[in-house]
Enzyme design. Structure first.
Site, PDB file in Angstrom:
ATOM      1  N   ASP A 129       0.843  -1.190   0.000  1.00 24.27           N
ATOM      2  CA  ASP A 129       0.000   0.000   0.000  1.00 24.27           C
ATOM      3  C   ASP A 129       0.880   1.243   0.000  1.00 24.27           C
ATOM      4  O   ASP A 129       1.565   1.532   0.978  1.00 24.27           O
ATOM      5  CB  ASP A 129      -0.912   0.020   1.233  1.00 24.27           C
ATOM      6  CG  ASP A 129      -1.832   1.229   1.210  1.00 24.27           C
ATOM      7  OD1 ASP A 129      -2.936   1.110   0.657  1.00 24.27           O
ATOM      8  OD2 ASP A 129      -1.425   2.308   1.704  1.00 24.27           O
ATOM      9  N   TYR A 134       3.966   9.775  -0.810  1.00 23.69           N
ATOM     10  CA  TYR A 134       4.995   9.248   0.096  1.00 23.69           C
ATOM     11  C   TYR A 134       6.402   9.423  -0.484  1.00 23.69           C
ATOM     12  O   TYR A 134       7.389   9.199   0.211  1.00 23.69           O
ATOM     13  CB  TYR A 134       4.770   7.755   0.411  1.00 23.69           C
ATOM     14  CG  TYR A 134       3.419   7.415   1.008  1.00 23.69           C
ATOM     15  CD1 TYR A 134       2.622   8.377   1.609  1.00 23.69           C
ATOM     16  CD2 TYR A 134       2.930   6.102   0.974  1.00 23.69           C
ATOM     17  CE1 TYR A 134       1.373   8.060   2.138  1.00 23.69           C
ATOM     18  CE2 TYR A 134       1.694   5.780   1.508  1.00 23.69           C
ATOM     19  CZ  TYR A 134       0.924   6.760   2.074  1.00 23.69           C
ATOM     20  OH  TYR A 134      -0.297   6.434   2.602  1.00 23.69           O
ATOM     21  N   LYS A 159      -2.349   6.287  -4.405  1.00 19.70           N
ATOM     22  CA  LYS A 159      -3.366   7.298  -4.061  1.00 19.70           C
ATOM     23  C   LYS A 159      -3.147   8.588  -4.850  1.00 19.70           C
ATOM     24  O   LYS A 159      -1.999   8.999  -5.070  1.00 19.70           O
ATOM     25  CB  LYS A 159      -3.303   7.583  -2.550  1.00 19.70           C
ATOM     26  CG  LYS A 159      -3.396   6.301  -1.743  1.00 19.70           C
ATOM     27  CD  LYS A 159      -3.395   6.488  -0.249  1.00 19.70           C
ATOM     28  CE  LYS A 159      -3.289   5.146   0.448  1.00 19.70           C
ATOM     29  NZ  LYS A 159      -1.906   4.712   0.728  1.00 19.70           N
ATOM     30  N   HIS A 192      -6.729  10.272  -2.046  1.00 24.17           N
ATOM     31  CA  HIS A 192      -5.956  10.239  -0.800  1.00 24.17           C
ATOM     32  C   HIS A 192      -6.659  10.961   0.356  1.00 24.17           C
ATOM     33  O   HIS A 192      -6.682  10.469   1.489  1.00 24.17           O
ATOM     34  CB  HIS A 192      -4.571  10.851  -1.060  1.00 24.17           C
ATOM     35  CG  HIS A 192      -3.520  10.411  -0.099  1.00 24.17           C
ATOM     36  ND1 HIS A 192      -2.212  10.263  -0.449  1.00 24.17           N
ATOM     37  CD2 HIS A 192      -3.579  10.069   1.220  1.00 24.17           C
ATOM     38  CE1 HIS A 192      -1.500   9.849   0.598  1.00 24.17           C
ATOM     39  NE2 HIS A 192      -2.320   9.735   1.618  1.00 24.17           N
TER      40      HIS A 192
END
Ligand code: A2P
Length: 385
Positions: A129, A134, A159, A192
């Site tokens: 995930d 990120y 996301k 997100h």
């Protein structure tokens, strides 16, 4: 005594003795049957039905306590109330099977995330995930490539970041993620946050925040194009989900990824989502790096871990799956990555103790970027700050 009598007498004696032995045997069998029917069976039935005890119960119980990892081969939920299996996958509306345990890579920094992903894939994880935000997708993609695990065996989630909600920006944002991960499709693509920013800024796009349907329609188009297999949302509370699903959607949100942990277990959202066919995914399941220590030190968690012969982290991760959610523990430590993959069913009574304890205190979020986003409202609307 005549000759005839002399000859007959011994024969008659044997016959009489045989008849007597047979008679005793029958009598003994009859006595046992009588004892079984009038004493043993009623006693067994009484104990079985009055107290729920049975040979099966005792066997399950004993084998469970001694071998929590492979106990009780009875049915899914055996007579003891012990749940004997946990789901390894959940079925989404598309029919796809999403693995219940994933490696979460939020806060897994560059230089660490690749080896964590490789360790996970070696341990048997099939579900990673991640998110564009990120800023570690390329390393995740490289690690997947290094692992040699075929793409079709994996479940990859990413996301859509807040600043790409405008319909004209969605596809290029997705393409960037696909390129980073080295794949031509995602298994799951998620909005997100229920917050849209104006392009290349952190300024709120009020219209797209109030109505995410244009963004959703573009995601549906991505499904139809084959770039994404399933679409979902993240950090949506119930009113925000309703606001989206009130539109004539072609594809319903398959999942809602939200913070779920001991400190913020959200039982109402969990129940509501189950009723409405939306699978919850638990991020920060251990309480994230700020609260993981406190989570693993909870006396009940430690006691359950001791009783089952598993670790406190495994207790918490198993609890999430037993609640019916996907769970996304993050770790960059290979031994923990391996540890977190192994979930065990908690006996009903222990599950209830943990559920009761987690839902008994006022909820406290670990993650809330409302302030960081300079919002004049709380994203979750669930408590003032
Ligand atoms: P690390 O990445 O250094 O191994 P969450 O999954 O709730 O976001 O929690 C992540 C935090 O929990 C990280 O700090 C991670 O540390 C730590 N962590 C993950 N798994 C374990 C474990 N099995 N035991 C102890 N700490 C863990």
């Amino acid at each position: 005594m005549g000759v005839a009598e002399k000859e007959i007498l011994p024969l008659n004696s044997v016959s009489v003795r045989a008849t007597a032995t047979e008679h005793h045997r029958r009598k003994a069998a009859f006595s046992f049957l009588k004892f079984f029917c009038t004493r043993l069976l009623p006693a067994y039935l009484f104990v079985y039905y009055a107290f729920g005890y049975s040979a099966k119960y005792i066997l399950c119980r004993v084998s469970y306590l001694h071998h929590p990892r492979r106990y009780c081969t009875c049915d899914n939920i055996c007579d003891t109330g012990v749940i004997t299996t946990l789901p390894t996958h959940y079925t989404l509306p598309s029919g796809d099977q999403i693995p219940a345990v994933a490696l979460g890579v939020w806060q897994a920094s560059k230089g660490e995330v690749g080896q964590a992903v490789e360790a996970a894939l070696k341990s048997g994880y099939k579900h990673i995930d991640g998110a564009w935000r990120y800023a570690n997708e390329a390393e995740v993609g490289q690690a997947i490539k290094n692992s040699g695990v075929p793409r079709e065996e994996l479940w990859l989630t990413s996301k859509l970041w807040n600043s790409f909600h405008a319909p004209e920006d969605v596809e290029s944002a997705l393409d960037d993620t696909l390129n980073n991960l080295g794949t031509d499709y995602l298994d799951l693509y998620i909005i997100h946050w229920p917050i849209a920013f104006k392009k290349d800024s952190t300024e709120l796009d009020e219209a797209l925040t109030a109505d995410p349907y244009p963004t959703w329609k573009k995601l549906e188009e991505m499904v139809d194009k084959g770039k994404v297999r399933n679409i979902g949302i993240s950090n949506f509370n119930i009113p925000r989900v309703k606001n989206l699903t009130a539109n004539p959607l072609k594809y319903q949100p398959a999942v809602n990824q939200v913070e779920l942990n001991y400190w913020n277990p959200q039982p109402e959202l969990l129940e509501w989502s189950k009723e409405h066919g939306i699978l919850l995914e638990a991020y920060s399941p251990l309480g994230s790096n700020t609260q993981v220590k406190d989570t693993l030190a909870i006396p009940e968690v430690r006691e359950i871990a001791r009783e089952l012969g598993i670790t406190p982290a495994q207790v918490i991760i198993s609890w999430h799956v037993q609640r019916g959610t996907v769970v996304l523990p993050k770790s960059v430590t290979p031994s923990r990555v391996e540890e977190n993959y192994h979930v065990y069913p908690l006996p009903d009574n222990l599950f209830r103790i943990l559920e009761k304890k987690a839902t008994a205190h006022p909820p406290q979020r670990v993650v809330n970027p409302s302030k960081a986003y300079n919002l004049s409202f709380d994203i979750f609307d669930d408590y003032p700050y």
